[in-house]
Structure formats: structure tokens, C-alpha cells
Design an enzyme around this catalytic site. Structure first.
Site, PDB file in Angstrom:
ATOM      1  N   CYS A  88      69.249  35.473  53.921  1.00 21.36           N
ATOM      2  CA  CYS A  88      68.404  35.948  55.019  1.00 21.36           C
ATOM      3  C   CYS A  88      68.403  37.484  55.080  1.00 21.36           C
ATOM      4  CB  CYS A  88      68.811  35.300  56.341  1.00 21.36           C
ATOM      5  SG  CYS A  88      67.534  35.454  57.618  1.00 21.36           S
ATOM      6  N   HIS A 177      68.445  29.639  54.805  1.00 20.10           N
ATOM      7  CA  HIS A 177      69.887  29.468  55.009  1.00 20.10           C
ATOM      8  C   HIS A 177      70.405  28.245  54.260  1.00 20.10           C
ATOM      9  CE1 HIS A 177      70.348  32.645  58.016  1.00 20.10           C
ATOM     10  NE2 HIS A 177      69.095  32.359  58.301  1.00 20.10           N
ATOM     11  N   GLU A 179      73.936  27.899  54.053  1.00 14.14           N
ATOM     12  CA  GLU A 179      75.319  27.808  54.520  1.00 14.14           C
ATOM     13  C   GLU A 179      75.491  26.940  55.754  1.00 14.14           C
ATOM     14  OE1 GLU A 179      73.630  31.121  57.082  1.00 14.14           O
ATOM     15  OE2 GLU A 179      73.151  30.142  55.195  1.00 14.14           O
TER      16      GLU A 179
END
Length: 188
Positions: A88, A177, A179
């Protein structure tokens, strides 16, 4: 392996990868910019991860540490030449630090949205065994408009042309994203 993580806000961290680090014996240190921490000597580290955050790459007056961070990213990728992963804001900072250009994402991408690997992305080792089309968590109002020299676009979407990229042979980044954990959205 020793990993350095740049963090911009408490709730944006390596997420589910923390468990993998622990199981794999990866030692990792975090620079918490929002707490005023400074960048350490980069030499002892094998990889650099730069996480997301609510600030924009050009907000250097409000977040002066962005200048040092961009310098460190440039040194890491172009001089030290060790693996880099940006997520990001980390994706945008990589582009900005290496001569690319970021601008407003209109409309912002917030939600679970589809991303498609490009032909180069399908062949890239980072995306080995990843489906060509995937649904990913997005939460950004800035995008990479121009990639740095020596870059390859690895993933795209109709609203955001540069969803993932590789710069040279050491730096990868993605706008979305990867994670996320079960409680990520709630904590954000």
C-alpha cells in the site's frame, strides 16, 4: 534471516506474516515512524518491508520522516540491492523514491476488489502458484501513476493500472493488502 519493517501507524504491520516469521526463525525489527523512531543502520538487514499508512507520499511537511524513509528506500534498492517488499503506502513510497509518480486514486478503492496478474505477473517468482484473478483488500486514495525506470507492472485492475510492480530484481510492491488477519478491518 533478519528483516527490517517500516511502520507508519500501529495497526498496519506484517499481520499474518508475524506467525510465519516466528515459525521460520526470522528475526525482525520495526521502525515505528509514528512514534518518532529513527532508521537504524541498514547493513545488518537481509530484507526491508514497508507497510501501509494513512499519509500520502507528498505530505512531507506534515510527516517530515517521509524524506528520510524515501532516502532509505532508494539506498536499499539501488545501492544495497537487497529484497524489498512494499504494501500500500510502501508500494507508493517505492515508486516515489525511485522517480515514479503517485497521484489521487479517483474513486478511492476501499473494499474487497478484484486484481488481475499481468502476463509478467504470472511469470514472476513472487506470484508463483497465485491465481491470475484474485480478490484483495484495498484501502487507498492514492495510486502509482508512473512506475520508476526498470519497472514491470505485475498486477492491474480497471480502476488502478499499477496494482503490483517489480523494480529491477530486488523490489516488489503491491497496492493491495496481503497481510490481513481476521480482525484487520475492524482495527483499521
Amino acid at each position: 534471516m533478519r528483516l527490517l519493517v517500516f511502520s507508519h501507524i500501529e495497526c498496519e504491520h506484517p499481520g499474518m506474516f508475524r506467525t510465519h516469521f516466528s515459525k521460520s526463525g526470522v528475526k525482525w525489527d520495526t521502525v515505528e515512524f509514528h512514534l518518532g523512531e529513527k532508521i537504524p543502520n541498514l547493513e545488518p538487514y537481509d530484507a526491508l518491508w514497508v507497510m501501509g499508512g494513512p499519509m500520502d507520499v507528498w505530505e512531507v511537511d506534515k510527516y517530515p520522516w517521509l524524506l528520510d524513509e524515501k532516502d532509505a528506500i532508494r539506498i536499499w534498492v539501488q545501492e544495497i540491492k537487497r529484497p524489498y517488499l512494499g504494501v500500500c503506502l510502501g508500494h507508493q513510497l517505492l515508486a516515489d523514491a525511485l522517480g515514479g509518480k503517485c497521484g489521487i486514486q479517483n474513486p478511492p478503492e476501499i473494499g474487497i476488489l478484484e486484481v488481475e496478474l499481468t502476463k509478467n505477473g504470472i511469470k514472476d517468482p513472487l506470484f508463483q502458484d497465485v491465481e491470475k484473478n484474485q480478490f484483495c483488500l484495498q484501502w487507498h486514495s492514492v495510486q502509482v501513476e508512473e512506475v520508476p525506470k526498470n519497472s514491470i507492472i505485475l498486477a492491474s485492475s480497471p480502476s488502478c493500472r499499477v496494482q503490483a510492480m517489480r523494480v529491477g530484481n530486488v523490489a516488489w510492491s503491491m497496492q493491495y493488502h496481503v497481510e490481513v488477519e481476521r480482525d484487520t478491518v475492524e482495527k483499521w
